[in-house]
Design an enzyme around this catalytic site. Sequence first.
Site, PDB file in Angstrom:
ATOM      1  N   HIS A 333      11.020  -2.611 -25.587  1.00  0.00           N
ATOM      2  CA  HIS A 333       9.706  -2.119 -25.158  1.00  0.00           C
ATOM      3  C   HIS A 333       9.639  -2.140 -23.643  1.00  0.00           C
ATOM      4  O   HIS A 333      10.263  -2.980 -22.989  1.00  0.00           O
ATOM      5  CB  HIS A 333       8.587  -2.985 -25.753  1.00  0.00           C
ATOM      6  CG  HIS A 333       7.234  -2.388 -25.612  1.00  0.00           C
ATOM      7  ND1 HIS A 333       6.444  -2.602 -24.500  1.00  0.00           N
ATOM      8  CD2 HIS A 333       6.519  -1.558 -26.421  1.00  0.00           C
ATOM      9  CE1 HIS A 333       5.308  -1.942 -24.640  1.00  0.00           C
ATOM     10  NE2 HIS A 333       5.328  -1.299 -25.787  1.00  0.00           N
ATOM     11  N   ASP A 392       6.664  -0.008 -33.602  1.00  0.00           N
ATOM     12  CA  ASP A 392       7.238   1.097 -34.378  1.00  0.00           C
ATOM     13  C   ASP A 392       8.274   0.617 -35.394  1.00  0.00           C
ATOM     14  O   ASP A 392       8.625   1.357 -36.313  1.00  0.00           O
ATOM     15  CB  ASP A 392       7.899   2.113 -33.443  1.00  0.00           C
ATOM     16  CG  ASP A 392       6.877   2.835 -32.585  1.00  0.00           C
ATOM     17  OD1 ASP A 392       5.853   3.250 -33.140  1.00  0.00           O
ATOM     18  OD2 ASP A 392       7.108   2.985 -31.374  1.00  0.00           O
TER      19      ASP A 392
END
Length: 455
Positions: A333, A392
């Site tokens: 991320h 996700d």
Amino acid sequence: MKELDTYYEITPEIKELAQKVQTADAINPELYAKYDVKRGLRDLNGKGVLAGLTNVSNVMAKKIVDGEEVPDYGRLYYRGYDVKRLIAEISKADRFGFEEIAYLLLFGDLPTKDELSEFYEQLSFYRSLPKNFTRDVILKAPSKDMMNTLQRSVLTLYAYDEKADDISLPNVLRQSMQLISLFPRLAIYGYNAYDHYINNNSLVINNPLWEGNTAENILHLLRGENQYTDLEAKVLDAILILQMDHGGGNNSAFTTHVVTSTNTDTYSSVAAALASLKGPRHGGANIKNCQMFDDIKANVSDWKDDEEVGAYIHKILDKEAFDKTGLLYGVGHAVYSKSDPRAELIEGFVEALAKEKGHTEEFELYKKVAVLAPEIISAKRKMYKGVCINVDYYSGFVYRMLGIPVELYTPLFAIARIVGWSAHRMEELANNSKIIRPAFKGICETREYVELDKR
């Protein structure tokens, strides 16, 4: 005049011209360092360039130790409230929370019972589409991409709004609440049209629930009357809450601020945010994650064997397996390093749903990769910060267990994120900020004009 059957072909002439574009646009990478350009508006450590202030939500992934910033476990706050605490309290009370948290993001405070009840009524009222909109706009122009369908529907709603260009806060709030209410219908009806006209399946259009919460309404629109369990609806509700907002620096929220700063209308602003979210680097990563796990399951014989699973992760990272990009989708991320709190929260819901749906073995594989992947990446690559799984990673798996078509994975993200976009748009307008215009340094050399017949 060229034949129309070659209209969409990439001809040799186009390829040659594209090479000219490539040559004309090439920039020496060393110049970015020379002029201290923060590519992607981030420094080498992944820290974003400070471009604005927001009171909507806050992402924290570092702490101060001995006067220096060091990676820390991720935290996410909505209007100052820790999302972990919000989810925990909603789960403890065994209720749905999407509307409650939407109220918080839009208005800055958690609602009272009366305020929440009135907010429910307003959102239910706004679930009505203009007369014949479904037939004339959605069904008559089906698309294979639901994000494009959603964009087109949003932009067309402009034509139905007598106050479309009014950017006063009361009017923008009214428009925002309408879009929050309508997004499930726009997205799912778009899929219904695609499934009928392109997949040749029966056309079924369910009316929305005129009362009730957003998560149940989504499942009702997809399946029909009472065709879902309470757990299914509450897991979807939790995911929608966790995807509502993520600070002002994520690509689609930043897009919202940038476009809103021009004083454009709400529909254009939301369409721009949808365009941002559609990209696989932003909202489309959960689809790639599901495809990646399909590949892992097909090529790893023993899902419980750490060594075999780890070896295949190495292959993916070495561009020898899956899509040969070297990327592990759902891992890593831009902000978080040690943990993404959204992924941690989702994991508990995923486990419960996997048990109900009989996917426990698959869930254990997800957990195994979640442990092995960050370790392998850190060992193989020079990392400026830590690496962890992100939101996700599990969301696509949840959608699959819920039987949601893959074409709706990213639109579901949009159904949640429209709340955050609306809050950021109103924040930009409320502060009467300047138009956002960062600097780009021109590096092209000046040249003298040469007449056409002398070139």
